[in-house]
Design an enzyme around this catalytic site. Structure first.
Site, PDB file in Angstrom:
ATOM      1  CB  SER A 122     -26.884 -18.276 -28.555  1.00  0.00           C
ATOM      2  OG  SER A 122     -26.384 -19.585 -28.571  1.00  0.00           O
ATOM      3  CE1 TYR A 168     -23.872 -16.920 -23.322  1.00  0.00           C
ATOM      4  CE2 TYR A 168     -24.769 -18.882 -24.383  1.00  0.00           C
ATOM      5  CZ  TYR A 168     -24.181 -17.638 -24.476  1.00  0.00           C
ATOM      6  OH  TYR A 168     -23.918 -17.095 -25.713  1.00  0.00           O
ATOM      7  CE  LYS A 186     -26.168 -14.749 -25.527  1.00  0.00           C
ATOM      8  NZ  LYS A 186     -25.683 -13.378 -25.685  1.00  0.00           N
TER       9      LYS A 186
HETATM   10  P1  NAD Z   1     -16.130 -12.463 -26.289  1.00  0.00           P
HETATM   11  O1  NAD Z   1     -16.004 -12.814 -24.846  1.00  0.00           O
HETATM   12  O2  NAD Z   1     -14.938 -12.633 -27.158  1.00  0.00           O
HETATM   13  O3  NAD Z   1     -16.631 -10.961 -26.444  1.00  0.00           O
HETATM   14  C1  NAD Z   1     -17.482 -10.354 -25.510  1.00  0.00           C
HETATM   15  C2  NAD Z   1     -16.930  -8.971 -25.217  1.00  0.00           C
HETATM   16  O4  NAD Z   1     -17.794  -8.326 -24.288  1.00  0.00           O
HETATM   17  C3  NAD Z   1     -15.534  -9.010 -24.579  1.00  0.00           C
HETATM   18  O5  NAD Z   1     -14.704  -8.087 -25.245  1.00  0.00           O
HETATM   19  C4  NAD Z   1     -15.783  -8.597 -23.129  1.00  0.00           C
HETATM   20  O6  NAD Z   1     -14.680  -7.923 -22.592  1.00  0.00           O
HETATM   21  C5  NAD Z   1     -17.010  -7.701 -23.287  1.00  0.00           C
HETATM   22  N1  NAD Z   1     -17.857  -7.593 -22.105  1.00  0.00           N
HETATM   23  C6  NAD Z   1     -18.386  -8.603 -21.357  1.00  0.00           C
HETATM   24  N2  NAD Z   1     -19.122  -8.104 -20.356  1.00  0.00           N
HETATM   25  C7  NAD Z   1     -19.094  -6.754 -20.489  1.00  0.00           C
HETATM   26  C8  NAD Z   1     -19.672  -5.687 -19.755  1.00  0.00           C
HETATM   27  N3  NAD Z   1     -20.422  -5.899 -18.664  1.00  0.00           N
HETATM   28  N4  NAD Z   1     -19.445  -4.423 -20.175  1.00  0.00           N
HETATM   29  C9  NAD Z   1     -18.678  -4.188 -21.264  1.00  0.00           C
HETATM   30  N5  NAD Z   1     -18.097  -5.154 -21.970  1.00  0.00           N
HETATM   31  C10 NAD Z   1     -18.304  -6.434 -21.589  1.00  0.00           C
HETATM   32  O7  NAD Z   1     -17.368 -13.292 -26.872  1.00  0.00           O
HETATM   33  P2  NAD Z   1     -17.840 -13.499 -28.380  1.00  0.00           P
HETATM   34  O8  NAD Z   1     -17.600 -14.912 -28.735  1.00  0.00           O
HETATM   35  O9  NAD Z   1     -17.336 -12.420 -29.244  1.00  0.00           O
HETATM   36  O10 NAD Z   1     -19.415 -13.362 -28.164  1.00  0.00           O
HETATM   37  C11 NAD Z   1     -20.081 -12.133 -28.378  1.00  0.00           C
HETATM   38  C12 NAD Z   1     -21.557 -12.314 -28.085  1.00  0.00           C
HETATM   39  O11 NAD Z   1     -22.077 -13.345 -28.924  1.00  0.00           O
HETATM   40  C13 NAD Z   1     -21.871 -12.740 -26.649  1.00  0.00           C
HETATM   41  O12 NAD Z   1     -23.047 -12.073 -26.237  1.00  0.00           O
HETATM   42  C14 NAD Z   1     -22.107 -14.222 -26.766  1.00  0.00           C
HETATM   43  O13 NAD Z   1     -22.980 -14.696 -25.770  1.00  0.00           O
HETATM   44  C15 NAD Z   1     -22.750 -14.318 -28.146  1.00  0.00           C
HETATM   45  N6  NAD Z   1     -22.590 -15.639 -28.757  1.00  0.00           N
HETATM   46  C16 NAD Z   1     -21.333 -16.160 -28.898  1.00  0.00           C
HETATM   47  C17 NAD Z   1     -21.179 -17.424 -29.457  1.00  0.00           C
HETATM   48  C18 NAD Z   1     -19.820 -18.053 -29.572  1.00  0.00           C
HETATM   49  O14 NAD Z   1     -19.742 -19.282 -29.703  1.00  0.00           O
HETATM   50  N7  NAD Z   1     -18.728 -17.295 -29.541  1.00  0.00           N
HETATM   51  C19 NAD Z   1     -22.300 -18.120 -29.924  1.00  0.00           C
HETATM   52  C20 NAD Z   1     -23.551 -17.538 -29.782  1.00  0.00           C
HETATM   53  C21 NAD Z   1     -23.695 -16.281 -29.206  1.00  0.00           C
HETATM   54  C1  WQD Z   2     -18.703 -28.371 -30.491  1.00  0.00           C
HETATM   55  C2  WQD Z   2     -18.635 -29.893 -30.576  1.00  0.00           C
HETATM   56  C3  WQD Z   2     -18.549 -30.970 -28.431  1.00  0.00           C
HETATM   57  C4  WQD Z   2     -14.633 -29.339 -27.315  1.00  0.00           C
HETATM   58  C5  WQD Z   2     -21.086 -23.779 -27.291  1.00  0.00           C
HETATM   59  C6  WQD Z   2     -22.176 -23.257 -26.408  1.00  0.00           C
HETATM   60  C7  WQD Z   2     -23.232 -22.570 -27.243  1.00  0.00           C
HETATM   61  C8  WQD Z   2     -22.612 -21.513 -28.146  1.00  0.00           C
HETATM   62  C9  WQD Z   2     -21.412 -22.023 -28.893  1.00  0.00           C
HETATM   63  C10 WQD Z   2     -22.834 -19.344 -27.178  1.00  0.00           C
HETATM   64  C11 WQD Z   2     -19.520 -30.607 -29.556  1.00  0.00           C
HETATM   65  C12 WQD Z   2     -17.261 -31.204 -29.193  1.00  0.00           C
HETATM   66  C13 WQD Z   2     -15.788 -29.648 -27.987  1.00  0.00           C
HETATM   67  C14 WQD Z   2     -13.693 -30.364 -27.052  1.00  0.00           C
HETATM   68  C15 WQD Z   2     -15.131 -31.921 -28.215  1.00  0.00           C
HETATM   69  N1  WQD Z   2     -22.173 -20.380 -27.421  1.00  0.00           N
HETATM   70  N2  WQD Z   2     -16.031 -30.907 -28.436  1.00  0.00           N
HETATM   71  N3  WQD Z   2     -13.973 -31.617 -27.519  1.00  0.00           N
HETATM   72  O1  WQD Z   2     -21.037 -26.911 -27.248  1.00  0.00           O
HETATM   73  O2  WQD Z   2     -21.821 -26.675 -29.650  1.00  0.00           O
HETATM   74  O3  WQD Z   2     -21.654 -24.693 -28.237  1.00  0.00           O
HETATM   75  O4  WQD Z   2     -20.505 -22.688 -28.009  1.00  0.00           O
HETATM   76  O5  WQD Z   2     -23.984 -19.108 -27.360  1.00  0.00           O
HETATM   77  O6  WQD Z   2     -24.156 -22.021 -26.360  1.00  0.00           O
HETATM   78  O7  WQD Z   2     -22.746 -24.336 -25.715  1.00  0.00           O
HETATM   79  O8  WQD Z   2     -19.587 -25.746 -28.990  1.00  0.00           O
HETATM   80  O9  WQD Z   2     -17.224 -25.825 -29.626  1.00  0.00           O
HETATM   81  O10 WQD Z   2     -17.883 -26.453 -27.267  1.00  0.00           O
HETATM   82  O11 WQD Z   2     -18.470 -27.992 -29.135  1.00  0.00           O
HETATM   83  O12 WQD Z   2     -15.313 -33.076 -28.585  1.00  0.00           O
HETATM   84  O13 WQD Z   2     -12.651 -30.166 -26.424  1.00  0.00           O
HETATM   85  O14 WQD Z   2     -17.295 -30.312 -30.286  1.00  0.00           O
HETATM   86  O15 WQD Z   2     -18.917 -32.105 -27.700  1.00  0.00           O
HETATM   87  O16 WQD Z   2     -20.007 -31.766 -30.162  1.00  0.00           O
HETATM   88  P1  WQD Z   2     -21.073 -26.131 -28.480  1.00  0.00           P
HETATM   89  P2  WQD Z   2     -18.213 -26.440 -28.713  1.00  0.00           P
END
Ligand code: NAD
Ligand code: WQD
Length: 336
Positions: free
Chosen positions: A124, A148, A152
């Site tokens: 991330s 979190y 990572k």
């Molecule tokens: P999500 O929660 O939709 O998907 C994660 C999946 O993993 C889910 O289906 C959940 O049931 C499964 N899971 C969690 N723990 C588990 C375990 N112990 N065993 C088996 N399955 C398990 O999340 P997402 O948004 O699809 O994110 C996927 C990955 O990408 C995560 O590692 C997240 O940290 C990373 N990521 C997400 C974002 C984002 O904003 N969505 C940003 C950066 C990184």
């Molecule tokens: C985006 C922008 C908020 C909600 C998070 C995690 C990051 C990554 C992605 C996993 C910001 C603003 C948001 C709301 C708002 N996940 N906002 N009102 O915070 O950039 O990232 O998700 O790795 O680790 O921190 O994403 O979508 O929450 O926010 O004003 O109700 O929208 O302040 O500027 P963020 P977000």
């Protein structure tokens, strides 16, 4: 290639399964459904017209992963499984480290035991912490302010150490920026439980009438319009990035790469783009800054272009239109 996709029923995982199947790979989803539904996997099959294998299990169960890797003769793993709510990670650090860090170690042990050498990991942009320069390049120093994000960074370090000990391993650390949008079919998308933390699902829930208004966390940042700036990337572009990363992992290596659009958009940009594409009005109120939020960040995408031959092609408007289609067609997500 036969690919085990941990967390394949989740938001990014399900979209990646579509692109893997479309590219001709065979997919085994391994998920415990703690934040997803088997219905998402069924819909991936509907979209692609192809079937995939589904194993219900926890990544901390090494024997179960080994069994799945052996049974389906997997050659690579794409590792999405994890918990992802930043605020929750502060309240439940042990749960987060256990699931996300210990879970990854169990997965690597199972891969070692079965001779699987290729892994693509969901990292991330949060690993960069407070920007020392922008856009973030992959050599930007790493830091984190919550469990979190620290998890990572730990997993990235573990995977680098693993590569030193296993030089024939093939490892991609994909640093996602802000994934939004949904598959163009409207059949799969992001399905947050409870009140969404993230901006786009909150906006779509306001548009559909589930929430009265959007709270904008901070209108006094040093950004062009005072609201936070992020690098939003369409989940389908992100999913295609995983297929490209797998193709690139033909030889042993361990590398980190940004997957973003390279462009910063403010909260107001997102709201305006959403209103234009949906025709819906999004009432909002400016509230105090959300603790822990950074003012602005976005990706340097030079490396992804040169190394993976990949770049994001879908616009902010497409991201909004696809998020809205998903929300309208599935007001309760995957719940019937
Ligand atoms: P999500 O929660 O939709 O998907 C994660 C999946 O993993 C889910 O289906 C959940 O049931 C499964 N899971 C969690 N723990 C588990 C375990 N112990 N065993 C088996 N399955 C398990 O999340 P997402 O948004 O699809 O994110 C996927 C990955 O990408 C995560 O590692 C997240 O940290 C990373 N990521 C997400 C974002 C984002 O904003 N969505 C940003 C950066 C990184
Ligand atoms: C985006 C922008 C908020 C909600 C998070 C995690 C990051 C990554 C992605 C996993 C910001 C603003 C948001 C709301 C708002 N996940 N906002 N009102 O915070 O950039 O990232 O998700 O790795 O680790 O921190 O994403 O979508 O929450 O926010 O004003 O109700 O929208 O302040 O500027 P963020 P977000």
């Amino acid at each position: 290639m036969n690919i085990l996709v941990t967390g394949g029923a989740g938001y990014i995982g399900s979209h990646t399964c579509v692109e893997l199947l479309n590219a001709g790979h065979r997919v085994v989803v391994f998920d415990n459904f703690c934040n997803s539904f088997p219905e998402a996997v069924r819909r991936v099959e509907t979209i692609t017209g192809k079937s995939l294998a589904l194993v219900e299990g926890d990544i901390r169960d090494r024997a179960a992963i080994e069994q799945a890797l052996r049974q389906y003769q997997c050659e690579a793993v794409i590792h999405f499984a994890g918990l992802k709510a930043v605020g929750e990670s502060v309240a439940k650090p042990l749960e987060y480290y256990d699931n996300n860090v210990v879970g990854t170690i169990r997965l690597l042990e199972a891969m070692q035991a079965t001779g699987v050498k290729t892994i693509v990991f969901s990292s991330s942009a949060t690993v960069y912490g407070m920007p020392q320069f922008l856009p973030y390049r992959e050599d930007h120093p790493l830091s984190a302010t919550n469990p979190y994000g620290r998890g990572k960074i730990m997993v990235e370090e573990i995977l680098r150490d693993f590569h030193v000990a296993q030089p024939d391993s093939r490892i991609a650390l994909l640093r996602y920026f802000n994934p939004v949008g949904a598959h163009e079919s409207g059949l799969i998308g992001e399905d947050p439980q409870g009140v969404p933390n993230n901006l786009m699902p909150f906006v779509t829930q306001v548009a559909i009438g589930k929430r009265d208004r959007l709270n904008i966390w901070g209108g006094d940042y040093e950004t062009p319009d005072g609201t936070g700036v992020r690098d939003y990337i369409h989940v389908t572009d992100l999913a295609i990035g995983h297929v490209k990363a797998l193709e690139y992992l033909q030889k042993p290596q361990c590398f980190a790469v940004n997957l973003g659009s390279g462009q910063g958009h403010s909260v107001f940009d997102v709201v305006k783009a959403f209103e234009q594409t949906s025709g819906k009005n999004i009432p909002y109120k400016i509230e105090p800054r959300r603790p822990g939020d950074l003012p602005a960040y976005y990706a340097d995408v030079t490396l992804a272009k040169s190394v993976l031959d990949w770049e994001a092609t879908r616009s902010l408007k497409t991201m909004c239109a696809d998020s809205w289609r998903w929300q309208m067609n599935n007001p309760n997500g995957f719940r019937a």
